[in-house]
Design a protein around this motif. Structure first.
Motif, PDB file in Angstrom:
ATOM      1  N   ALA A 108       0.832  -1.203   0.000  1.00  0.00           N
ATOM      2  CA  ALA A 108       0.000   0.000   0.000  1.00  0.00           C
ATOM      3  C   ALA A 108       0.873   1.262   0.000  1.00  0.00           C
ATOM      4  O   ALA A 108       0.590   2.225  -0.718  1.00  0.00           O
ATOM      5  N   ASN A 111       2.538   1.639  -3.503  1.00  0.00           N
ATOM      6  CA  ASN A 111       1.594   2.118  -4.507  1.00  0.00           C
ATOM      7  C   ASN A 111       1.256   3.588  -4.304  1.00  0.00           C
ATOM      8  O   ASN A 111       1.070   4.340  -5.262  1.00  0.00           O
ATOM      9  N   ALA A 112       1.159   4.010  -3.038  1.00  0.00           N
ATOM     10  CA  ALA A 112       0.844   5.404  -2.739  1.00  0.00           C
ATOM     11  C   ALA A 112       1.955   6.328  -3.214  1.00  0.00           C
ATOM     12  O   ALA A 112       1.712   7.410  -3.759  1.00  0.00           O
ATOM     13  N   LYS A 113       3.226   5.892  -3.032  1.00  0.00           N
ATOM     14  CA  LYS A 113       4.361   6.703  -3.483  1.00  0.00           C
ATOM     15  C   LYS A 113       4.403   6.805  -4.997  1.00  0.00           C
ATOM     16  O   LYS A 113       4.602   7.867  -5.574  1.00  0.00           O
TER      17      LYS A 113
END
Length: 209
Positions: A108, A111-113
């Motif tokens: 998570a 993916n956020a970065k």
């Protein structure tokens, strides 16, 4: 931190470089972490690699690539920082409920970065062989002509002369290209136009960055 010679020996026993088929910044990173010349008797593969990378000493700063792959061979290295996210944890981590939770959190976060970053420009590192007509060819003039080619997305790197027999040496030169901007076929055609010096060209190695 010093390099983990035991781990490096196992890796180099079946490989010439830390990664890929040509010297990269990963090799330089590990090379600089070795405080003294390795013993050929206890670490023969490392000793061979060390001597080879040492021969590129004057080109260390200009070699392409990143040092990321070399981090795995630095003793006590922590998990890769920032963008180099370890999605799957260590090999010794047990596949229990806690491990699954940690993996999910890492995925998570990764993916956020990535979601907030611009599209990565696809690049390749290419090793090209340029062969002269004979042993009387002016190799200095040949290399100067080759490097005179300028193009957006093309960066010339290190080079060396490699003997190929009968006193003839070929120019082996490394380049970094942006895949969408530079065609290696077209680049070879441009080099072939210097037919006073160039007999032929070949792609010796090519790797995505």
């Amino acid at each position: 931190m010093p390099a983990d010679l035991s781990k490096l020996e196992q890796h180099l026993a079946t490989r010439t470089y830390i990664e890929g088929h040509t010297p990269l910044q990963a090799d330089v990173h590990v090379f600089k972490a070795i405080t003294s010349e390795p013993s050929a008797s206890s670490n023969p593969a490392v000793a061979r690699w060390y001597t080879h990378i040492k021969s590129y000493a004057t080109e260390h700063d200009s070699l392409p690539g990143s040092s990321t792959a070399g981090e795995a061979f630095i003793g006590g290295a922590a998990e890769a920082e920032d963008d180099e996210v370890d999605l799957f944890g260590s090999e010794d981590e047990e596949e229990d409920a806690e491990a699954e939770r940690v993996k999910a959190e890492r995925v998570a976060a990764y993916n956020a970065k990535k979601a907030g970053k611009p599209k990565t420009v696809a690049k390749s590192i290419v090793t090209m062989d340029v062969k002269p007509w004979d042993d009387e060819t002016d190799m200095e003039a040949l290399e100067k002509a080759v490097r005179s080619i300028e193009q957006d997305g093309l960066v010339w790197g290190g080079s060396k002369l490699v003997p190929i027999g009968y006193g003839i040496k070929k120019l082996q030169i490394t380049i970094v290209v942006e895949d969408e901007k530079v065609s290696t076929d077209e680049l070879q055609e441009k080099i072939a136009e210097f037919d006073d010096w160039v007999q032929s060209t070949d792609i010796a190695a090519m790797q995505k960055l």
